[in-house]
Design a protein around this motif. Structure first.
Motif, PDB file in Angstrom:
ATOM      1  N   VAL A 252       1.581   9.494  14.060  1.00 36.35           N
ATOM      2  CA  VAL A 252       3.321   8.680  13.238  1.00 36.35           C
ATOM      3  C   VAL A 252       3.371   7.075  12.878  1.00 36.35           C
ATOM      4  N   ILE A 253       2.588   6.846  14.238  1.00 40.01           N
ATOM      5  CA  ILE A 253       2.884   4.916  13.920  1.00 40.01           C
ATOM      6  C   ILE A 253       1.937   4.703  12.924  1.00 40.01           C
TER       7      ILE A 253
ATOM      8  N   GLN B  63       9.145   3.789  -3.295  1.00 35.83           N
ATOM      9  CA  GLN B  63       8.138   3.051  -3.813  1.00 35.83           C
ATOM     10  C   GLN B  63       6.915   3.628  -4.821  1.00 35.83           C
TER      11      GLN B  63
ATOM     12  N   PHE C  52       2.630   7.361   9.776  1.00 32.93           N
ATOM     13  CA  PHE C  52       4.144   7.385   8.654  1.00 32.93           C
ATOM     14  C   PHE C  52       5.319   5.753   9.012  1.00 32.93           C
ATOM     15  N   MET C  53       4.212   5.168   9.827  1.00 33.11           N
ATOM     16  CA  MET C  53       5.269   3.717  10.192  1.00 33.11           C
ATOM     17  C   MET C  53       3.805   2.750   9.115  1.00 33.11           C
ATOM     18  N   HIS C  54       2.717   3.226   8.617  1.00 31.34           N
ATOM     19  CA  HIS C  54       2.270   2.300   8.000  1.00 31.34           C
ATOM     20  C   HIS C  54       1.287   1.097   8.527  1.00 31.34           C
ATOM     21  N   VAL C  55       1.520   2.071   9.801  1.00 30.98           N
ATOM     22  CA  VAL C  55       0.855   0.300  10.619  1.00 30.98           C
ATOM     23  C   VAL C  55      -0.721   0.192  10.120  1.00 30.98           C
TER      24      VAL C  55
ATOM     25  N   ALA D  53       9.171   9.972   5.237  1.00 30.87           N
ATOM     26  CA  ALA D  53       8.064   9.474   4.623  1.00 30.87           C
ATOM     27  C   ALA D  53       8.201  10.142   2.770  1.00 30.87           C
TER      28      ALA D  53
ATOM     29  N   HIS E 142       1.018  -1.260  -0.132  1.00 22.77           N
ATOM     30  CA  HIS E 142      -0.129  -0.359  -0.052  1.00 22.77           C
ATOM     31  C   HIS E 142       0.677   0.983   0.181  1.00 22.77           C
ATOM     32  N   ILE E 143       0.729   2.530  -0.934  1.00 25.07           N
ATOM     33  CA  ILE E 143       1.467   3.022  -1.090  1.00 25.07           C
ATOM     34  C   ILE E 143       0.447   4.725  -0.203  1.00 25.07           C
ATOM     35  N   VAL E 144       1.300   4.909   0.669  1.00 27.49           N
ATOM     36  CA  VAL E 144       0.538   5.655   1.543  1.00 27.49           C
ATOM     37  C   VAL E 144       0.784   6.978   0.731  1.00 27.49           C
TER      38      VAL E 144
ATOM     39  N   ILE F 157       8.954   9.514  17.512  1.00 22.00           N
ATOM     40  CA  ILE F 157       7.950   8.781  18.703  1.00 22.00           C
ATOM     41  C   ILE F 157       8.483   9.242  20.123  1.00 22.00           C
TER      42      ILE F 157
ATOM     43  N   LEU G 199      11.193   3.669   9.270  1.00 17.09           N
ATOM     44  CA  LEU G 199      10.715   2.954  10.603  1.00 17.09           C
ATOM     45  C   LEU G 199      11.327   2.994  11.534  1.00 17.09           C
TER      46      LEU G 199
ATOM     47  N   TRP H 242       9.871  -4.593  13.313  1.00 20.92           N
ATOM     48  CA  TRP H 242       9.386  -4.098  14.745  1.00 20.92           C
ATOM     49  C   TRP H 242       9.802  -5.322  15.141  1.00 20.92           C
TER      50      TRP H 242
ATOM     51  N   PHE I  69       7.207   7.029  -0.066  1.00 28.48           N
ATOM     52  CA  PHE I  69       6.981   7.492  -1.059  1.00 28.48           C
ATOM     53  C   PHE I  69       7.567   7.228  -2.221  1.00 28.48           C
TER      54      PHE I  69
ATOM     55  N   THR J 255       9.063  -6.568   7.902  1.00 24.50           N
ATOM     56  CA  THR J 255       8.294  -5.669   7.851  1.00 24.50           C
ATOM     57  C   THR J 255       8.454  -5.919   9.969  1.00 24.50           C
ATOM     58  N   LEU J 256       7.596  -7.388   9.754  1.00 21.36           N
ATOM     59  CA  LEU J 256       8.041  -7.705  11.489  1.00 21.36           C
ATOM     60  C   LEU J 256       9.279  -7.530  11.858  1.00 21.36           C
TER      61      LEU J 256
ATOM     62  N   HIS K  93      11.166   7.195  12.958  1.00 27.13           N
ATOM     63  CA  HIS K  93      10.651   7.552  12.791  1.00 27.13           C
ATOM     64  C   HIS K  93       9.593   7.222  14.187  1.00 27.13           C
TER      65      HIS K  93
ATOM     66  N   SER L 184      -0.385  -2.292   7.537  1.00 28.14           N
ATOM     67  CA  SER L 184       0.158  -3.120   7.236  1.00 28.14           C
ATOM     68  C   SER L 184      -0.383  -4.629   7.477  1.00 28.14           C
ATOM     69  N   SER L 185      -0.358  -5.544   7.907  1.00 29.60           N
ATOM     70  CA  SER L 185      -0.487  -7.324   8.140  1.00 29.60           C
ATOM     71  C   SER L 185      -1.082  -7.026   9.438  1.00 29.60           C
TER      72      SER L 185
ATOM     73  N   GLU M 112       6.934  -8.333   4.024  1.00 27.67           N
ATOM     74  CA  GLU M 112       6.227  -8.797   4.962  1.00 27.67           C
ATOM     75  C   GLU M 112       6.594  -9.792   6.335  1.00 27.67           C
TER      76      GLU M 112
ATOM     77  N   THR N 268       1.465  -8.043  11.703  1.00 26.47           N
ATOM     78  CA  THR N 268       2.160  -6.348  12.525  1.00 26.47           C
ATOM     79  C   THR N 268       1.470  -5.576  13.159  1.00 26.47           C
TER      80      THR N 268
END
Lengths: 98, 281
Positions: free
Chosen positions: A52-53, B104, A56-59, B97, A4-6, B265, B258, B42, B101, B38-39, B261, A62-63, B35, A66
């Motif tokens: 932000v989460i 991507q 910016f962090m695309h959560v 960010a 997904h492109i924000v 935070i 990530l 995190w 973009f 990303t996991l 950012h 996300s799946s 995926e 995640t």
């Protein structure tokens, strides 16, 4: 699920919201709200961190795995703070004489 | 290639022959690889929550125990430097960010521009942090050094955003703030009254010192994360210029986003806890 492109528009909107939040929280710091100063400051910080989460962090995009992971991290932090403070906040009760 | 040729299933042969060159062998598809990345990132950030979480816990406990000292210490920090740095860091999160973009959408030239912008803003943040730390040394509140409380030698601090911008470019004399080095020591009579105040609570100095231990530990580790981040950004810029990333493959940039950012935070909370909440104890 493809990536997904924000959109840039979303990023700029979130950026201005964060700037507004910063201005608000600084303004609130100059007002004497007594014990509510900390509540207001942490509430605004929490909203900013959530923005932000999520964006910016695309959560938000996300799946679910995640999302669960992220939630677990912050719940863990909350538990550590809350359980430790039950000790410190209740110590004075031992010497409390009504 | 030998492995693919010995595959029996024609569908798998077909799939393997279309594998992206950046898809490592233990993943089925680019999506699965992304995926997992990303996991994994995190997972690392969760250990970072634990790392900073310990210090946030120390802050919470000691603020509860030494409430007055934390308020006094917090008021030594300058809210304008803090505000400015918060805005700079939010700006750097925006540029990061936008770099993601453009990664991507496959625009390496703009990726480089926005990664550079992120480095510039990160460096401005560290520059301001340097000024703030320097002030704390001048004021003798660095906890591991010649710690003195109450403050005897106050540094020049900005009182609004205008002062701050002038000080940032080294032109503070323009609005009559005076040169930074010519700070007179407070008059003796003032010191005497402060000493009397201190005598009322002999433990105060030690408690304020604890505030500054926590201040330097938390902001110091935060700044260290930014210095490491800037180092990684430089590597990413070189890799982008060499054409390593494409529309299909750019996880390094995305995952670094990530991290950046996350550091933002941490600062959002540090700013609220260290600079803001104790202005009206």
């Amino acid at each position: 699920m493809s990536e997904h492109i924000v959109s840039k528009k979303t990023y700029y909107t979130v950026f201005f919201a964060l700037m507004l939040g910063t201005a608000l929280t600084v303004a609130a710091a100059f007002v004497n709200l007594h014990s509510f100063n900390i509540v207001v400051a942490l509430l605004i910080a929490g909203v900013k961190a959530t923005l932000v989460i999520f964006f910016f962090m695309h959560v938000k995009y996300s799946s679910r795995l995640t999302k669960l992971w992220v939630a677990v991290g912050f719940i863990w932090l909350f538990l550590m703070l809350a359980i430790t403070m039950t000790d410190y906040l209740s110590r004075a009760w031992l010497t409390y004489k009504p | 290639m030998a492995l693919i040729e010995t595959e029996r299933d024609p569908a798998r042969v077909e799939m393997h022959s279309h594998r992206h060159p950046r898809l490592v062998h233990h993943f089925e598809s680019m999506e699965q690889q992304r995926e997992a990345g990303t996991l994994g990132m995190w997972w690392f950030l969760l250990t970072e929550i634990m790392f900073f979480g310990g210090m946030f816990l120390a802050y919470t406990v000691y603020r509860h125990l030494y409430f007055d000292a934390f308020a006094a210490g917090s008021n030594v920090l300058n809210i304008w430097w803090g505000t400015f740095n918060t805005m700079v860091l939010i700006g750097s999160s925006l540029t990061m960010a936008l770099a993601v973009f453009h990664a991507q959408t496959g625009n390496p030239r703009k990726v480089v521009i926005f990664l550079l912008a992120t480095i510039v803003l990160g460096s401005v943040f560290l520059r301001v942090k340097y000024i703030e730390y320097n002030d704390k040394f001048v004021e003798h509140v660095f906890p591991a050094g010649d710690f003195r409380w109450p403050i005897v030698n106050e540094s020049v601090r900005p009182n609004n955003i205008g002062d701050l911008l002038l000080m940032l470019v080294g032109a503070e004399h323009l609005n009559g703030a005076g040169p930074a080095e010519a700070v007179p020591e407070k008059p003796a009579i003032n010191n005497a009254s402060q000493t009397a105040e201190q005598a009322a609570d002999p433990l105060m100095a030690g408690h304020v010192r604890m505030f500054f231990w926590i201040y330097f530990a938390m902001t110091g580790f935060h700044a260290l994360h930014m210095i490491i981040g800037i180092g990684i950004l430089l590597v990413l810029i070189v890799q982008t210029r060499r054409g390593k990333f494409s529309k299909e493959y750019h996880s390094y940039i995305e995952l670094f986003g990530l991290y950046w950012h996350f550091v933002d935070i941490v600062w959002i909370f540090l700013f609220a806890l260290l600079y803001l909440i104790d202005r009206h104890p």
